[in-house]
Design a protein around this motif. Sequence first.
Motif, mmCIF file in Angstrom:
data_model
loop_
_atom_site.group_PDB
_atom_site.id
_atom_site.type_symbol
_atom_site.label_atom_id
_atom_site.label_comp_id
_atom_site.label_asym_id
_atom_site.label_seq_id
_atom_site.Cartn_x
_atom_site.Cartn_y
_atom_site.Cartn_z
ATOM 1 N N ILE A 1 12.309 9.976 -17.280
ATOM 2 C CA ILE A 1 11.815 10.017 -18.658
ATOM 3 C C ILE A 1 10.674 11.015 -18.833
ATOM 4 C CG2 ILE A 1 12.553 7.659 -19.141
ATOM 5 C CD1 ILE A 1 9.639 6.751 -18.864
ATOM 6 N N GLY A 2 10.381 11.764 -17.775
ATOM 7 C CA GLY A 2 9.413 12.845 -17.903
ATOM 8 C C GLY A 2 8.031 12.567 -17.374
ATOM 9 N N VAL A 3 7.842 11.445 -16.686
ATOM 10 C CA VAL A 3 6.545 11.149 -16.076
ATOM 11 C C VAL A 3 6.578 11.667 -14.650
ATOM 12 C CG1 VAL A 3 4.894 9.360 -15.432
ATOM 13 C CG2 VAL A 3 6.244 9.116 -17.527
ATOM 14 N N ARG A 4 5.845 12.727 -14.388
ATOM 15 C CA ARG A 4 5.906 13.427 -13.113
ATOM 16 C C ARG A 4 4.542 13.438 -12.421
ATOM 17 N NH1 ARG A 4 10.657 16.703 -13.507
ATOM 18 N NH2 ARG A 4 12.131 15.393 -14.656
ATOM 19 N N PRO A 5 4.500 13.656 -11.107
ATOM 20 C CA PRO A 5 3.223 13.672 -10.370
ATOM 21 C C PRO A 5 2.268 14.717 -10.929
ATOM 22 C CG PRO A 5 5.048 13.562 -8.847
ATOM 23 C CD PRO A 5 5.645 13.836 -10.195
ATOM 24 N N LYS A 6 0.989 14.339 -10.957
ATOM 25 C CA LYS A 6 -0.038 15.263 -11.419
ATOM 26 C C LYS A 6 -1.028 15.593 -10.311
ATOM 27 C CE LYS A 6 0.268 13.523 -16.137
ATOM 28 N NZ LYS A 6 -0.443 12.838 -17.251
ATOM 29 N N SER A 7 -1.364 14.586 -9.509
ATOM 30 C CA SER A 7 -2.316 14.813 -8.424
ATOM 31 C C SER A 7 -2.189 13.712 -7.413
ATOM 32 C CB SER A 7 -3.756 14.860 -8.969
ATOM 33 O OG SER A 7 -4.087 13.605 -9.533
ATOM 34 N N SER A 8 -2.753 13.924 -6.237
ATOM 35 C CA SER A 8 -2.792 12.877 -5.217
ATOM 36 C C SER A 8 -4.053 12.062 -5.417
ATOM 37 C CB SER A 8 -2.777 13.487 -3.826
ATOM 38 O OG SER A 8 -2.855 12.498 -2.846
ATOM 39 N N ILE A 9 -3.898 10.756 -5.730
ATOM 40 C CA ILE A 9 -5.048 9.931 -6.086
ATOM 41 C C ILE A 9 -5.586 9.164 -4.896
ATOM 42 C CG2 ILE A 9 -5.779 7.995 -7.537
ATOM 43 C CD1 ILE A 9 -3.818 8.957 -9.641
ATOM 44 N N ILE A 10 -4.673 8.601 -4.083
ATOM 45 C CA ILE A 10 -5.118 7.858 -2.909
ATOM 46 C C ILE A 10 -5.363 8.828 -1.773
ATOM 47 C CG2 ILE A 10 -4.437 6.179 -1.163
ATOM 48 C CD1 ILE A 10 -3.031 4.597 -3.223
ATOM 49 N N GLU A 11 -6.536 8.764 -1.184
ATOM 50 C CA GLU A 11 -6.877 9.688 -0.093
ATOM 51 C C GLU A 11 -6.275 9.231 1.214
ATOM 52 O OE1 GLU A 11 -11.097 9.904 -0.080
ATOM 53 O OE2 GLU A 11 -11.211 10.976 -1.975
ATOM 54 N N TRP B 1 0.822 -1.203 0.000
ATOM 55 C CA TRP B 1 0.000 0.000 0.000
ATOM 56 C C TRP B 1 0.862 1.262 0.000
ATOM 57 C CZ3 TRP B 1 -4.480 -0.884 -1.723
ATOM 58 C CH2 TRP B 1 -5.465 0.094 -1.675
ATOM 59 N N THR B 2 1.990 1.209 0.670
ATOM 60 C CA THR B 2 2.932 2.324 0.625
ATOM 61 C C THR B 2 3.459 2.528 -0.795
ATOM 62 O OG1 THR B 2 3.607 1.973 2.922
ATOM 63 C CG2 THR B 2 5.120 3.207 1.519
ATOM 64 N N THR B 3 3.733 1.426 -1.462
ATOM 65 C CA THR B 3 4.202 1.493 -2.849
ATOM 66 C C THR B 3 3.139 2.103 -3.748
ATOM 67 O OG1 THR B 3 5.589 -0.468 -2.516
ATOM 68 C CG2 THR B 3 5.063 0.121 -4.784
ATOM 69 N N LEU B 4 1.894 1.683 -3.571
ATOM 70 C CA LEU B 4 0.798 2.257 -4.349
ATOM 71 C C LEU B 4 0.670 3.762 -4.111
ATOM 72 C CD1 LEU B 4 -1.900 -0.519 -3.879
ATOM 73 C CD2 LEU B 4 -1.112 0.326 -6.091
ATOM 74 N N GLU B 5 0.766 4.162 -2.868
ATOM 75 C CA GLU B 5 0.668 5.584 -2.532
ATOM 76 C C GLU B 5 1.789 6.392 -3.172
ATOM 77 O OE1 GLU B 5 0.681 5.345 1.724
ATOM 78 O OE2 GLU B 5 -1.506 5.442 1.865
ATOM 79 N N ARG B 6 2.962 5.800 -3.238
ATOM 80 C CA ARG B 6 4.116 6.475 -3.826
ATOM 81 C C ARG B 6 3.965 6.639 -5.339
ATOM 82 N NH1 ARG B 6 8.340 9.905 -4.077
ATOM 83 N NH2 ARG B 6 10.358 8.941 -4.518
ATOM 84 N N LEU B 7 3.435 5.628 -5.998
ATOM 85 C CA LEU B 7 3.368 5.640 -7.458
ATOM 86 C C LEU B 7 2.067 6.216 -8.015
ATOM 87 C CD1 LEU B 7 4.961 2.145 -8.222
ATOM 88 C CD2 LEU B 7 6.051 4.394 -8.360
ATOM 89 N N ALA B 8 1.026 6.277 -7.201
ATOM 90 C CA ALA B 8 -0.269 6.752 -7.678
ATOM 91 C C ALA B 8 -0.230 8.152 -8.291
ATOM 92 C CB ALA B 8 -1.294 6.702 -6.538
ATOM 93 N N PRO B 9 0.527 9.112 -7.721
ATOM 94 C CA PRO B 9 0.537 10.449 -8.320
ATOM 95 C C PRO B 9 1.096 10.501 -9.736
ATOM 96 C CG PRO B 9 1.301 10.531 -6.048
ATOM 97 C CD PRO B 9 1.235 9.092 -6.424
#
Length: 307
Positions: free
Chosen positions: A297-307, A43-51
């Motif tokens: 490679i240019g994929v950067r955070p856009k928003s926080s998805i997991i509340e 779940w920590t991994t998901l939270e890190r990658l979700a943005p």
Amino acid sequence: MKLPGKKGSQAENTPLNLSGSSPLQVSFEFFPPATEAATKKLWTTLERLAPLDPSFVSVTYGAGGSTRQTTHDVVARIRQETDLEPAAHLTCVGASKAEIEEVAHAYWEAGVRHIVALRGDPPQGETEFKPHPDGFSGSVELIEFLKKLHDFEITVGCYPEIHPNAHSSQSDLDYLKRKMDAGATRAITQFFFDPETYLNFVERAASNGVDIPIVPGILPITSYSRIKSFSAQCGTQVPAWLTHLFEGLEDDPATRDYNAAIVASELCRRLQYEGVKNFHFYTLNRADLVYGVCHSIGVRPKSSIIE
């Protein structure tokens, strides 16, 4: 550090698209946790990658269907508690048609609309796939069955260096075409280390009538010994330069991760130069290395998805 490739390639001088509106899309694969601690890590991994706004996240199925319930629970939780789009792996191994139908209905009822349909690996201790007496002989039959049950989006696997059980590279491509004709809408490759391996495979697939997207599967090296083991099982070639780069680093995680990030980033960068816009990362439930490669490679955070 440069990866081998086309002579005279301009990729090494090609600027990356680092804007917030990068056209690249990524997806991530996770495996179901076996312990409470592993669940927290996942779940920590998901939270890190979700943005990073992945197009979907997939959860694997253990050999022989050993993680069937855990996989379902993880996928259902992702569907219920996040805005991420989950995809559930489903295999033919150790399951009857009735059992697969039950699992598929359960996914549909949980709101899961995306299945990664695979033949599956043999159970631990066995070396060959053996169909269940009342099951399916391979992924084509599984795909046809799932499409009749519900209008699932179906992703399948493919092997740019040929499936270990395939009679030839041509028969392997023919089978990929059959999976597409059965209803698959996307294929994800087994991991590879030479960009030409992927590019040549995509070209050959297209010439054989395969017109669904073929997404490169990227596996950052978290453990060289594990990569060697994985490669032996799936037929991936490990080039000598890679062996030389990682030898002696099993007890030096900082240097190993540094080299792993460079290798994976450069592979993606080379493919990006050739026009590839989608990447699928085998995360092994580790976030930081994959996050770093995406960032490079240019994929950067856009928003926080997991509340």
